[in-house]
Scaffold this active site. Structure first.
Site, PDB file in Angstrom:
ATOM      1  N   GLY A  46       0.971  -1.232  -0.019  1.00  0.00           N
ATOM      2  CA  GLY A  46      -0.162   0.217  -0.051  1.00  0.00           C
ATOM      3  C   GLY A  46       0.898   1.288  -0.249  1.00  0.00           C
ATOM      4  N   GLN A  51       2.765  10.024   1.145  1.00  0.00           N
ATOM      5  CA  GLN A  51       4.048   9.461   1.307  1.00  0.00           C
ATOM      6  C   GLN A  51       5.004   9.895   0.146  1.00  0.00           C
ATOM      7  OE1 GLN A  51       2.296   5.403   2.312  1.00  0.00           O
ATOM      8  NE2 GLN A  51       4.033   5.300   3.167  1.00  0.00           N
ATOM      9  N   CYS A  95       5.774   0.092   7.206  1.00  0.00           N
ATOM     10  CA  CYS A  95       5.284   1.025   6.357  1.00  0.00           C
ATOM     11  C   CYS A  95       6.686   1.357   5.541  1.00  0.00           C
ATOM     12  CB  CYS A  95       4.995   2.377   7.291  1.00  0.00           C
ATOM     13  SG  CYS A  95       4.565   3.738   6.414  1.00  0.00           S
ATOM     14  N   LEU A  96       6.321   2.007   4.209  1.00  0.00           N
ATOM     15  CA  LEU A  96       7.421   2.488   3.413  1.00  0.00           C
ATOM     16  C   LEU A  96       8.099   3.611   3.762  1.00  0.00           C
ATOM     17  CD1 LEU A  96       5.933   1.307   0.017  1.00  0.00           C
ATOM     18  CD2 LEU A  96       7.715   0.024   1.175  1.00  0.00           C
ATOM     19  N   HIS A 137      -4.820   1.214   7.474  1.00  0.00           N
ATOM     20  CA  HIS A 137      -3.289   1.818   7.509  1.00  0.00           C
ATOM     21  C   HIS A 137      -3.311   3.036   6.655  1.00  0.00           C
ATOM     22  CE1 HIS A 137       1.234   1.220   7.639  1.00  0.00           C
ATOM     23  NE2 HIS A 137       0.907   2.278   6.709  1.00  0.00           N
ATOM     24  N   GLU A 138      -3.826   2.912   5.241  1.00  0.00           N
ATOM     25  CA  GLU A 138      -3.328   3.902   4.373  1.00  0.00           C
ATOM     26  C   GLU A 138      -4.269   5.133   4.568  1.00  0.00           C
ATOM     27  OE1 GLU A 138      -0.969   3.272   2.583  1.00  0.00           O
ATOM     28  OE2 GLU A 138      -0.502   1.511   2.990  1.00  0.00           O
ATOM     29  N   HIS A 141      -3.038   7.284   6.901  1.00  0.00           N
ATOM     30  CA  HIS A 141      -1.791   8.180   6.378  1.00  0.00           C
ATOM     31  C   HIS A 141      -2.770   9.655   5.836  1.00  0.00           C
ATOM     32  CE1 HIS A 141       1.986   6.260   6.140  1.00  0.00           C
ATOM     33  NE2 HIS A 141       1.393   5.144   5.736  1.00  0.00           N
TER      34      HIS A 141
END
Ligand code: NI
Length: 173
Positions: A46, A51, A95-96, A137-138, A141
């Site tokens: 994701g 991000q 997380c990226l 989660h996304e 963000h």
């Protein structure tokens, strides 16, 4: 399509409330394509627009895990949760924007989301298991929230300190 650089925590842009997308323009289409390419390249399941430094309410995901399975890229614009289950699930999340750090987070097991697709139409679907965790989660963000904000203060500060160090070392390299 191009791969965009991913912001690493701590970064003030990861803490912002993102703006709704008013229309699916060619810029939004390009952003979504770039985000998918960036996510697959990372690799991750994701990625949310903040991000890559774009403070708009859009995220992409693909939780198909098996390498040989067909990809299922999804683009969710202005997503909202319209229902969630009492039953919860605990997953080890990463997380990226917080590389190499993982922690268990408990969230509703099932969520129903409504969003606008790249076709400009309203879509609705129920997500389960990893898809549900990823979608939540996304969505976090887009509200300036990271998975570490679900952890206790000590754990969160420990991870943040590691990220400060990680960024310092990366800048030096
Ligand atoms: Ni993330």
């Amino acid at each position: 399509m191009s791969i965009r650089p991913i912001l690493i925590h701590p970064d003030p842009r990861l803490k912002k409330l993102c703006e709704p997308v008013s229309a699916v323009t060619s810029d939004i289409g390009k952003l979504a394509e770039d985000m998918l390419e960036t996510m697959y390249d990372a690799p991750g399941v994701g990625l949310a627009a903040p991000q890559v430094g774009v403070l708009k309410r859009i995220f992409v995901m693909d939780c198909v895990k098996e390498d040989d399975a067909e990809k299922r890229p999804m683009v969710l614009i202005n997503p909202e949760i319209i229902a969630s289950s009492e039953e919860t699930n605990t997953y080890e999340e990463g997380c990226l924007s917080i590389p190499e750090q993982y922690a268990e987070v408990t969230r509703p097991k099932l969520v129903t989301m409504r969003w606008m697709g790249l076709d400009g139409k309203t879509h609705e679907d129920e997500f389960d298991a990893l898809w549900a965790t990823c979608a939540q989660h996304e969505l976090d963000h887009l509200n300036g929230k990271l998975f570490i904000d679900h952890l206790g203060a000590i754990k969160r500060q420990m991870i943040t300190r590691k990220m400060v160090k990680y960024k310092r070392e990366k800048a030096r390299a």
